[in-house]
Design a protein around this motif. Structure first.
Motif, PDB file in Angstrom:
ATOM      1  N   LEU A 244      33.724  56.496  73.925  1.00  0.00           N
ATOM      2  CA  LEU A 244      34.743  55.789  73.139  1.00  0.00           C
ATOM      3  C   LEU A 244      36.148  56.320  73.389  1.00  0.00           C
ATOM      4  O   LEU A 244      37.111  55.548  73.438  1.00  0.00           O
TER       5      LEU A 244
ATOM      6  N   ASP B 121      38.125  50.670  84.982  1.00  0.00           N
ATOM      7  CA  ASP B 121      36.844  50.735  84.302  1.00  0.00           C
ATOM      8  C   ASP B 121      36.417  52.195  84.212  1.00  0.00           C
ATOM      9  O   ASP B 121      36.872  53.031  84.990  1.00  0.00           O
TER      10      ASP B 121
ATOM     11  N   VAL C  20      39.310  47.563  72.074  1.00  0.00           N
ATOM     12  CA  VAL C  20      38.266  48.541  71.808  1.00  0.00           C
ATOM     13  C   VAL C  20      38.918  49.901  71.606  1.00  0.00           C
ATOM     14  O   VAL C  20      39.716  50.334  72.439  1.00  0.00           O
ATOM     15  N   SER C  21      38.601  50.546  70.518  1.00  0.00           N
ATOM     16  CA  SER C  21      39.068  51.922  70.366  1.00  0.00           C
ATOM     17  C   SER C  21      38.224  52.649  69.342  1.00  0.00           C
ATOM     18  O   SER C  21      37.621  52.030  68.464  1.00  0.00           O
ATOM     19  N   ALA C  22      38.171  53.959  69.480  1.00  0.00           N
ATOM     20  CA  ALA C  22      37.490  54.771  68.481  1.00  0.00           C
ATOM     21  C   ALA C  22      38.192  54.553  67.144  1.00  0.00           C
ATOM     22  O   ALA C  22      39.413  54.423  67.107  1.00  0.00           O
TER      23      ALA C  22
ATOM     24  N   ILE D 171      37.244  54.884  76.661  1.00  0.00           N
ATOM     25  CA  ILE D 171      37.654  53.481  76.523  1.00  0.00           C
ATOM     26  C   ILE D 171      39.033  53.394  75.868  1.00  0.00           C
ATOM     27  O   ILE D 171      39.885  52.601  76.279  1.00  0.00           O
ATOM     28  N   SER D 172      39.265  54.249  74.873  1.00  0.00           N
ATOM     29  CA  SER D 172      40.569  54.255  74.207  1.00  0.00           C
ATOM     30  C   SER D 172      41.678  54.649  75.190  1.00  0.00           C
ATOM     31  O   SER D 172      42.769  54.082  75.175  1.00  0.00           O
TER      32      SER D 172
ATOM     33  N   ARG E  88      35.546  41.524  81.648  1.00  0.00           N
ATOM     34  CA  ARG E  88      35.802  42.906  82.032  1.00  0.00           C
ATOM     35  C   ARG E  88      34.581  43.777  81.736  1.00  0.00           C
ATOM     36  O   ARG E  88      34.145  44.547  82.591  1.00  0.00           O
TER      37      ARG E  88
ATOM     38  N   ASN F   1      30.961  45.393  84.670  1.00  0.00           N
ATOM     39  CA  ASN F   1      30.281  46.680  84.829  1.00  0.00           C
ATOM     40  C   ASN F   1      28.776  46.422  84.938  1.00  0.00           C
ATOM     41  O   ASN F   1      28.158  45.929  83.996  1.00  0.00           O
TER      42      ASN F   1
ATOM     43  N   LYS G 131      29.950  49.617  68.116  1.00  0.00           N
ATOM     44  CA  LYS G 131      30.777  50.803  68.331  1.00  0.00           C
ATOM     45  C   LYS G 131      32.135  50.434  68.937  1.00  0.00           C
ATOM     46  O   LYS G 131      32.200  49.680  69.893  1.00  0.00           O
ATOM     47  N   GLY G 132      33.191  50.967  68.360  1.00  0.00           N
ATOM     48  CA  GLY G 132      34.527  50.782  68.937  1.00  0.00           C
ATOM     49  C   GLY G 132      35.194  49.458  68.616  1.00  0.00           C
ATOM     50  O   GLY G 132      36.279  49.173  69.102  1.00  0.00           O
TER      51      GLY G 132
ATOM     52  N   ARG H  65      38.936  56.457  64.786  1.00  0.00           N
ATOM     53  CA  ARG H  65      39.944  57.454  64.420  1.00  0.00           C
ATOM     54  C   ARG H  65      41.281  57.189  65.105  1.00  0.00           C
ATOM     55  O   ARG H  65      42.280  57.800  64.756  1.00  0.00           O
ATOM     56  N   LEU H  66      41.313  56.258  66.070  1.00  0.00           N
ATOM     57  CA  LEU H  66      42.550  55.958  66.785  1.00  0.00           C
ATOM     58  C   LEU H  66      43.168  54.620  66.395  1.00  0.00           C
ATOM     59  O   LEU H  66      44.157  54.187  66.983  1.00  0.00           O
TER      60      LEU H  66
ATOM     61  N   GLU I 236      33.890  53.493  85.168  1.00  0.00           N
ATOM     62  CA  GLU I 236      33.334  53.919  86.454  1.00  0.00           C
ATOM     63  C   GLU I 236      34.420  54.422  87.413  1.00  0.00           C
ATOM     64  O   GLU I 236      34.211  55.368  88.168  1.00  0.00           O
TER      65      GLU I 236
END
Lengths: 76, 250
Positions: free
Chosen positions: A32, A50, B92-94, A35-36, B191, B195, B147-148, B96-97, A52
């Protein structure tokens, strides 16, 4: 590089971020927070990476070089 | 001959919104809404020709939405009988952010603008009492955890709650429903789906596989048509069986 460092302090909750820091050594380095970080890089420099893409990136300095290369490629 | 009202589709410059607007354009005039004039032009070019209208407006600009829509309707001398809210943004972010800015942005585009437009279209002076159908595009993540995605999930949950109250208040004249979609192969998801690892996991999670834009559009067309005339106040799920799938995954 300053905006990257500032944001990384937020994401990884650290007082100091050094160019020589190994990314994977941060306590808060997980999917996470990655990603952030990628979302920030995208919004700040329009560089879409990405998870990756950065598996090969070792340190903070390497990450900045990696971003710079992408910025250069994009503006060509 | 009855004059046909327009169908307003927000977020119609790409993905599901664009495909839906183009499908509707075969039967009825549409208002294509989006932020980017170039992309809106491309979306319009894909429509069957008709008296379609383009509404270029950024839904982040919360206080300007009502005036902009009002001006659009009066300048073109048109009214809206169906409203579909496809516009949405996700970041998307945690948790806490999460910042107060990102909270306001997500809620403005995904939720507040839908209510703002609805409220505006219910004004007799602005829309001639023409509104008969409202459809909010939601997500299965409005009811389940991911999540996120805290803010995105919250915005879709808010849409679904508001939808029920609107359905009760506005019956029998206006039907109001949500369509909760699972993963659709749209630009918003492209996006993540690019993956290979995520794509493989998603394929296992979805008994019918991930959806196509065409499949999502078909369900929208059902909820907008007379075929669904006894359905209001509902969240209809189209997710290829994702939320039914609770067995251990191998």
């Amino acid at each position: 590089m300053a905006p990257l460092i500032a944001q990384m302090k937020e994401i990884f909750e650290l007082e100091q971020i050094a160019e020589s820091d190994v990314l994977r050594d941060y306590d808060l380095w997980d999917s996470l927070s990655v990603i952030s970080l990628l979302a920030f890089i995208d919004s700040e420099w329009g560089v879409t990476l990405d998870a990756e893409d950065i598996t090969e990136v070792n340190t903070v300095g390497d990450l900045w070089k990696f971003i710079e290369t992408h910025i250069a490629n994009r503006t060509q | 001959m009855t004059v046909l009202g327009h169908v307003l589709v927000t977020g119609s410059s790409s993905g599901i919104g664009m495909a839906l607007a183009q499908q509707i354009s075969r039967h009825q005039p549409v208002i294509l809404h989006g932020r980017d004039s170039t992309r809106l032009k491309i979306a319009l070019d894909g429509c069957v020709s008709g008296p379609h209208v383009v509404w270029q407006h950024d839904l982040l600009c919360l206080h300007g939405t009502r005036d902009s829509l009002k001006t659009l309707l009066s300048e073109n001398g048109i009214f809206i009988d169906k409203f579909v809210h496809c516009a949405a943004q996700t970041s998307v972010s945690a948790s806490r952010l999460i910042t107060s800015n990102s909270m306001v942005e997500t809620m403005s585009v995904n939720f507040f603008s839908a209510l703002d437009i609805t409220s505006c279209l219910l004004s007799k002076r602005i829309n001639q009492n023409a509104l008969t159908n409202i459809l909010f595009l939601s997500s299965i993540w409005g009811q389940f955890g991911q999540k996120g995605h805290t803010m995105y999930c919250a915005s879709k949950g808010a849409l679904e709650s508001a939808m029920r109250s609107l359905a009760v208040e506005l019956a029998p004249k206006v039907r109001v429903n949500c369509l909760a979609l699972g993963a659709v192969d749209s630009p918003m998801a492209s996006r993540a789906l690019s993956n290979p690892e995520i794509k493989k996991k998603v394929t296992v999670d979805y008994p019918l596989g991930i959806g196509s834009i065409e499949q999502a559009v078909e369900v929208c067309m059902f909820l907008l048509s007379q075929t669904s005339s006894w359905i209001t106040g509902q969240v209809l799920t189209a997710d290829g069986g994702r939320t039914a799938h609770m067995s251990n995954k191998f």
